[in-house]
Design an enzyme around this catalytic site. Sequence first.
Site, short mmCIF file in Angstrom:
data_model
loop_
_atom_site.label_atom_id
_atom_site.label_comp_id
_atom_site.label_asym_id
_atom_site.label_seq_id
_atom_site.Cartn_x
_atom_site.Cartn_y
_atom_site.Cartn_z
N GLY A 217 0.78 -1.23 0.00
CA GLY A 217 0.00 0.00 0.00
C GLY A 217 0.81 1.27 0.00
O GLY A 217 0.29 2.32 0.40
N LYS A 218 2.06 1.25 -0.46
CA LYS A 218 2.88 2.47 -0.45
C LYS A 218 2.32 3.51 -1.42
O LYS A 218 2.15 4.68 -1.06
CB LYS A 218 4.33 2.12 -0.82
CG LYS A 218 4.98 1.14 0.14
CD LYS A 218 6.42 0.87 -0.22
CE LYS A 218 6.53 0.09 -1.52
NZ LYS A 218 5.94 -1.25 -1.43
N GLU A 435 -0.14 -36.73 -0.06
CA GLU A 435 -0.74 -35.66 0.76
C GLU A 435 -1.09 -36.17 2.15
O GLU A 435 -1.00 -35.42 3.13
CB GLU A 435 -1.97 -35.11 0.05
CG GLU A 435 -1.72 -34.54 -1.34
CD GLU A 435 -0.63 -33.49 -1.36
OE1 GLU A 435 -0.42 -32.81 -0.34
OE2 GLU A 435 0.02 -33.34 -2.40
#
Length: 649
Positions: A217-218, A435
């Site tokens: 968010g700069k 898995e």
Amino acid sequence: MDDKPNGSRPSIPTWVWILAIFAIILGLQLWLSGRFSGPEQISLPEAMDMIKSGEVETINVTGSSMRLTLEDESEVGTTIDNRSSPEEVLTYFGITEEVLAENNVEWINNDQSAWNSLFSIVLAIGPVLLLIWIFTRGFRQMQGGGGNSIFGFGRSKAKNLNDTNRPTVTFDDVAGVEEAKQDLVEVVQFLREPEKFVQVGARIPKGVLMVGPPGTGKTLLARAVAGEAGVPFFHISGSEFVEMFVGVGASRVRDLFEKAKQSAPSIVFVDEIDAVGRQRGAGLGGGNDEREQTLNQILVEMDGFDNETNIIVMAATNRADVLDPALLRPGRFDRKVFVDLPDVTGREKILRVHARGKPIAGDVSFTDMARLTAGFSGADLENLINEAAIFAARRDKRTINILEFQDAFDRVVMGPERKSRVMSEEDKETVAYHEAGHAIVSFFLTNTDPVQKITIVPRGQAGGYVMPLPEDRFVVSREYFLDRIAMALGGRASEEIFFGRITTGASNDLQQATQIARAMVMEYGMSDALGLPTYGRGSGNPFLGREYGYLGDGRNYSEEAARAIDDEVRQILETSYETALAIIRENHDRMVNLANSLMEMETLDRTEFEKLMNDPSFNGQLPSEIPLSEEETSLNESLVEKPALGKAT
């Protein structure tokens, strides 16, 4: 139907007008010469002979053009000399008024010599005037135009955001970075109420550098400052300073700051400043002269002799480690604002901001979604909500339900579901046991995150995956790393035990495990054999010249140390692999039951998985059963089957 307002219609390019004017002039000249639709042209002596022979009924003279109407009502034309009158021409050929009367020839003289002369002058000088206008217009554009013109290379390309095109974003639209937002709110207050700070001797900061990972968010914070400050806001990218011509970047910096001084108080925002602010003299054989000249000019403008200006320079980068130290010292960038990844509270606020105006169903809990999205940036969360909205539109729904958020989460983290991929029964069984090995090793270890979901549905590059319910960790222990490595190797261990063979499905797991083990040894000092020193300078240093003494690969240790590092990494991996093998052998029956359930149902959520693991009918040592908290219970009930960042096969 065209919905564009009249003011938004595109203007006609200049070259179109130029071509049209040339076409008109050429057409007029052809029309005057009678080449479009005039009568058949004959020579002047032929015309005079026809008059003498009595074939002509009417003579119509207009300027230098003579049109003859014959007895059969056809017409022919000829041209006479402008230097003599029509009467003199006829007299020269022996045609007098008596001859015309004898042959009953009607004489019509349209005297437009003045107009014809004027028109001829216009046609003659018109192209010259047009060329002069084109040249002067182009010259003005080259002198006063943008940076793309011949004389505008040294002009700044910065966009001035004023009252007419100021962003509508405010600080209310920014969430999850409260500390960074507070630092920038003070910058706005400096500009709006300077006397409040001057009274207590405070000095307005010259520069504010925003540092953080991509997507945090700069740039959004900079847009919020532009929307809130109420002063001229100049926006430019760091790469726009540098061109192929030496000295252009420095000239653009001077022009940018000159414009900012004329509009002071003002803000100058340089996005991705690392493109021009990299450390000088760090490259092999010297740096780029043009880039260094540009950086030197920025340093002088920010804190040179003429520093009595009311300009605040804002910049953003995700590579603060490569910036020149002179750029980071106080007096230039006085304030550094760290924009980090949001925590669970910040993620919830960001989700709520991006959900404004969207029809979110009542079964969606942003608190639960925030817990699942550990490690997400603000841009990732915005993309998550957008993908959920796309799923809702694709399914012709009027609201975005929890199912859309689940599918959007899977798509963002693991990629799109590969429905067209048909797996053989053998591959499906291999993936199921692989898995299941990850999940059971994770379940029986102490320092791993709870398993939130197991699936053998292919997504992206993964044939299946196990996703944990992660926590926000700021300090990570050695035990956590070792358990992570053992879990990553659980899939390979399962294949070895149940099939007696090894497949390529564990390639990504091995890469993750090796990366963690090497970081433990080289960066975190977690090896008893190698002790406290750190080894290597990391892979993120961009300067070849700095590392040239270490063969360019970041190595600052001997061959003996390199051999010891390799031995220690191998020992960590082998020890963790033995741990995974032991857990899977101890829980053979649970492995078989879990793999069969995956082959039948393809996807299991946390509740179903833990029910299988806690079944007392299986042999094997169970871990201490810790009851779920109220938050975890509500999370499982609301999300049915979804997770966060996980491991892929």
